[in-house]
Design a protein around this motif. Sequence first.
Motif: not given
Length: 140
Positions: A85-98, A117-131
């Motif tokens: 699946i294509y790379h994506h981030h998530h948004i989750t509801c803290v009340s219903c859990g959807e 890059t600014t931190m001198g890193f080569k980014m391999l992956e990341h996770n991002l979730e909006i709650r």
Amino acid sequence: MPSTEFKLFKHILKSSGYFVTRPRMSLFAALQNNPALSMKELIGRVGAHDQSSVYRNINIFEELGIVNRLSLGRNTRLELSDKFIYHHHHITCVSCGEVWALEENHVIEGQLNSIATTMGFKMLEHNLEIRGECQQCIER
Ligand SMILES: [Zn+2]
Ligand SMILES: [Zn+2]
């Protein structure tokens, strides 16, 4: 189900010495059609009578890099890896859990990359979730 992804799935199983079985195919199909499922939801989707075989197969999928186990909202959720699946981030509801998958956003991706890059890193992956609270839960 899209055939290139399905072919890749079968290839990964076979080349690791696993059979392509009907239960494994239906687990894969269920995961393909949903952004992120809890184990309970997944078992419900495939209508499995043998829950322990679902757990076993998911462990195999995880080992083979087919599935990722994510901690989202209140739940551990299962999702197909970036191979399928294509790379994506998530948004989750803290009340219903959807959980929803967010559209790809090149601005955010670029900024995360430049932070690394600014931190001198080569980014391999990341996770991002909006709650937060979804619209239905706010109006309830
Ligand atoms: Zn909600
Ligand atoms: Zn991202």
